[in-house]
Design a protein around this motif. Structure first.
Motif, mmCIF file in Angstrom:
data_model
loop_
_atom_site.group_PDB
_atom_site.id
_atom_site.type_symbol
_atom_site.label_atom_id
_atom_site.label_comp_id
_atom_site.label_asym_id
_atom_site.label_seq_id
_atom_site.Cartn_x
_atom_site.Cartn_y
_atom_site.Cartn_z
ATOM 1 N N LYS A 1 -4.610 5.013 -0.988
ATOM 2 C CA LYS A 1 -5.612 4.084 -1.483
ATOM 3 C C LYS A 1 -6.742 4.880 -2.128
ATOM 4 O O LYS A 1 -7.040 6.016 -1.730
ATOM 5 N N THR A 2 -7.355 4.286 -3.138
ATOM 6 C CA THR A 2 -8.426 4.937 -3.872
ATOM 7 C C THR A 2 -9.226 3.901 -4.632
ATOM 8 O O THR A 2 -8.776 2.772 -4.808
ATOM 9 N N ASN A 3 -10.386 4.285 -5.093
ATOM 10 C CA ASN A 3 -11.133 3.413 -5.983
ATOM 11 C C ASN A 3 -11.122 3.955 -7.415
ATOM 12 O O ASN A 3 -11.637 3.330 -8.325
ATOM 13 N N ASN A 4 -10.532 5.145 -7.614
ATOM 14 C CA ASN A 4 -10.421 5.741 -8.939
ATOM 15 C C ASN A 4 -9.029 6.375 -9.069
ATOM 16 O O ASN A 4 -8.797 7.493 -8.596
ATOM 17 N N LEU A 5 -8.133 5.679 -9.726
ATOM 18 C CA LEU A 5 -6.725 6.087 -9.779
ATOM 19 C C LEU A 5 -6.528 7.426 -10.486
ATOM 20 O O LEU A 5 -5.838 8.304 -9.978
ATOM 21 N N ILE B 1 -4.440 0.108 -3.845
ATOM 22 C CA ILE B 1 -3.322 0.703 -3.106
ATOM 23 C C ILE B 1 -2.332 1.164 -4.167
ATOM 24 O O ILE B 1 -1.961 0.400 -5.057
ATOM 25 N N TYR B 2 -1.910 2.432 -4.074
ATOM 26 C CA TYR B 2 -1.030 2.987 -5.099
ATOM 27 C C TYR B 2 0.165 3.680 -4.474
ATOM 28 O O TYR B 2 0.162 4.008 -3.288
ATOM 29 N N ILE B 3 1.171 3.870 -5.308
ATOM 30 C CA ILE B 3 2.352 4.620 -4.880
ATOM 31 C C ILE B 3 2.575 5.775 -5.851
ATOM 32 O O ILE B 3 2.262 5.679 -7.039
#
Length: 66
Positions: A21-25, A5-7
């Motif tokens: 959300k991602t699996n590869n930032l 989870i990213y911002i």
């Protein structure tokens, strides 16, 4: 793979502008940037990123949960 989870944060105001959300930032940030440069989206996040690029800025990205 771990889901992150990213911002995305505004570099000027330091306010959080987007949560995702991602699996590869790195790939996801690159995707946001490319979509905003193409101007094909109507999503506010793409318009916001595009407006940052007009000021030679880019959003900050930070993982808040894995």
């Amino acid at each position: 793979m771990l889901i992150k989870i990213y911002i995305l944060t505004d570099p000027i105001t330091l306010h959080i502008r987007y949560v995702g959300k991602t699996n590869n930032l790195k790939k996801r940030l690159y995707s946001h940037i490319n979509e905003s440069k193409k101007g094909k989206g109507r999503r506010y996040v793409l318009n916001w990123i595009h407006s940052l690029f007009l000021l030679n800025l880019r959003p900050s990205i930070e993982v808040i949960e894995e």
